[in-house]
Design an enzyme around this catalytic site. Structure first.
Site, PDB file in Angstrom:
ATOM      1  N   THR A 153       0.798  -1.073  -0.085  1.00 33.66           N
ATOM      2  CA  THR A 153      -0.167  -0.085  -0.016  1.00 33.66           C
ATOM      3  C   THR A 153       0.823   1.226   0.103  1.00 33.66           C
ATOM      4  OG1 THR A 153      -1.903   0.909   0.906  1.00 33.66           O
ATOM      5  CG2 THR A 153      -0.420   0.188   2.487  1.00 33.66           C
ATOM      6  N   CYS A 196      -3.511   7.381   7.796  1.00 36.32           N
ATOM      7  CA  CYS A 196      -4.380   6.006   7.722  1.00 36.32           C
ATOM      8  C   CYS A 196      -3.276   5.033   8.388  1.00 36.32           C
ATOM      9  CB  CYS A 196      -4.597   5.680   6.264  1.00 36.32           C
ATOM     10  SG  CYS A 196      -5.690   6.813   5.589  1.00 36.32           S
ATOM     11  N   HIS A 253      -5.694  -1.057   4.669  1.00 35.79           N
ATOM     12  CA  HIS A 253      -5.306   0.263   4.851  1.00 35.79           C
ATOM     13  C   HIS A 253      -6.600   1.119   5.128  1.00 35.79           C
ATOM     14  CE1 HIS A 253      -3.503   4.007   2.188  1.00 35.79           C
ATOM     15  NE2 HIS A 253      -4.056   4.349   3.267  1.00 35.79           N
TER      16      HIS A 253
END
Lengths: 207, 161
Positions: free
Chosen positions: B23, B29, B46
């Site tokens: 990711t 996040c 994520h």
């Protein structure tokens, strides 16, 4: 009230584009005056995106960029973000500070960071004030904050605000280019979900 | 080297060996990496927000830490993972902008990471390592052959946890 982004009609999209046009137009004029240089802008894009795609939108999630971020408060709530590619940010700072483009294009020192923040302040201020004149709404921008990092990590900040309510995010995006069609940066207006209704009502688009 | 699978924001994925889950550009996040060494099953989420119970709209379970963790574990179990062997690693949860005036915005990264730890403990999944906090973005890669989590940053180096 909030909007269903799944079926925004063309009329509403055109109105949102026009908001981007007028706001960013004023900001571009302010930038041109500051730089003493011609600044053009592209036709604004109104994008509804799933979060999955958002981080890739500014030329790749890992691209190093300068992000200037501030919130608007008052009758309208939301986020405003100006994103510049690192090189473009250096070019702008050098013009602003009357320096020649040096080879040392790595980081930014404290004065350069402060100049960038001021740039964000002026751009956002002119964007907000034209939006305020257009709608008759009271809109107050906060002091901009700056971050220099991966584009994905920076763009996610306004997206998270949006994520509290929705599953997609609506951006009004306007790209700035200098006379020789080199990209300078992108201006994003991201009103909070509830503010779209306020905005469109103030413009008489919905009752 | 297996296939590389990209996990976007508010997205998650589970896979069997050989696979690399990645990711890009994690900011506030949090990236939750799960690994079962016995079957070499991997999972990566994520997540944008800590708590699905604070939101009216939970149609995308990968958006929230609590629902994503449950969903990801059940996807891994479907792929043959052994629940008692799953371990976790965390990355992300940073604070990209230094906001003096908005306590809520300021703490979202911290809250994401804290929620992930609480939820892992509740689900009895051991947290073996983490790289959370700070004020910078991270790109992470989870390798199914070793369970190693590679973390790349701009200006803060590369590390493996």
């Amino acid at each position: 009230m909030s909007l269903n982004f799944g079926n925004l009609n063309n009329y509403v999209i055109d109105v949102l584009k026009e908001i981007g046009n007028i706001g960013a137009g004023n900001a571009a004029t302010a930038l041109a005056k500051m730089l003493n240089k011609k600044v053009d802008m592209e036709v604004p894009k109104v994008k509804v995106m799933e979060f999955k795609e958002v981080t890739e939108m500014f030329g790749g999630a890992e691209l190093p960029v300068v992000g200037l971020f501030l919130k608007m408060n008052g009758d309208l709530d939301g986020s405003v973000m100006f994103i510049l590619e690192n090189n473009a940010a250096h070019t702008l700072v050098n013009i602003l500070m009357g320096k020649t483009n040096d080879a040392n294009n790595q980081g930014f020192d404290e004065i350069e960071m402060s100049a960038l923040k001021e740039l964000g302040n002026i751009l956002a201020g002119s964007y907000m004030s034209s939006l305020s004149t257009l709608t008759g709404l009271n809109i107050m921008p906060t002091v901009p904050e700056i971050a220099i990092d991966m584009a994905g990590a920076i763009i996610s900040v306004p997206a998270i605000e949006f994520g509290k309510l929705g599953d997609s995010v609506l951006y009004i995006e306007t790209a700035f280019i200098d006379g020789s069609t080199r990209a300078l940066g992108d201006f994003f207006l991201v009103p909070d979900m509830d503010s779209y209704g306020v905005l469109l009502r103030a413009l008489g688009v919905i009752s | 080297m297996g296939t590389i699978i990209k996990v976007g924001m508010a997205d998650m994925h589970a896979a069997r060996h050989p696979a690399i889950l990645t990711t890009l550009g994690l900011g506030s996040c949090v990236g939750i990496a799960l690994y079962d060494r016995s079957t070499r099953t991997v999972g990566l989420a994520h997540c944008m927000l800590p708590d699905s119970t604070q939101s009216k709209n939970v149609s995308n379970i990968a958006k929230f830490v609590d629902t994503a963790l449950e969903g990801l574990v059940s996807e891994m179990l479907k792929l043959g993972a052994n629940k008692t062997r799953i371990v976790a690693k965390l990355a992300g949860g940073s604070q990209m902008f230094n906001f003096a005036h908005s306590a809520d915005l300021m703490r979202i990264g911290y809250r994401n990471a804290t929620m992930a730890k609480e939820k892992l403990e509740m689900m009895r999944i051991p947290l073996v390592s983490e790289d959370t906090g700070g004020s910078y973005g991270r790109t992470i890669e989870l390798d199914s052959s070793t369970g190693m989590l590679l973390i790349k940053t701009i200006g803060y180096g590369i590390k493996e946890i």
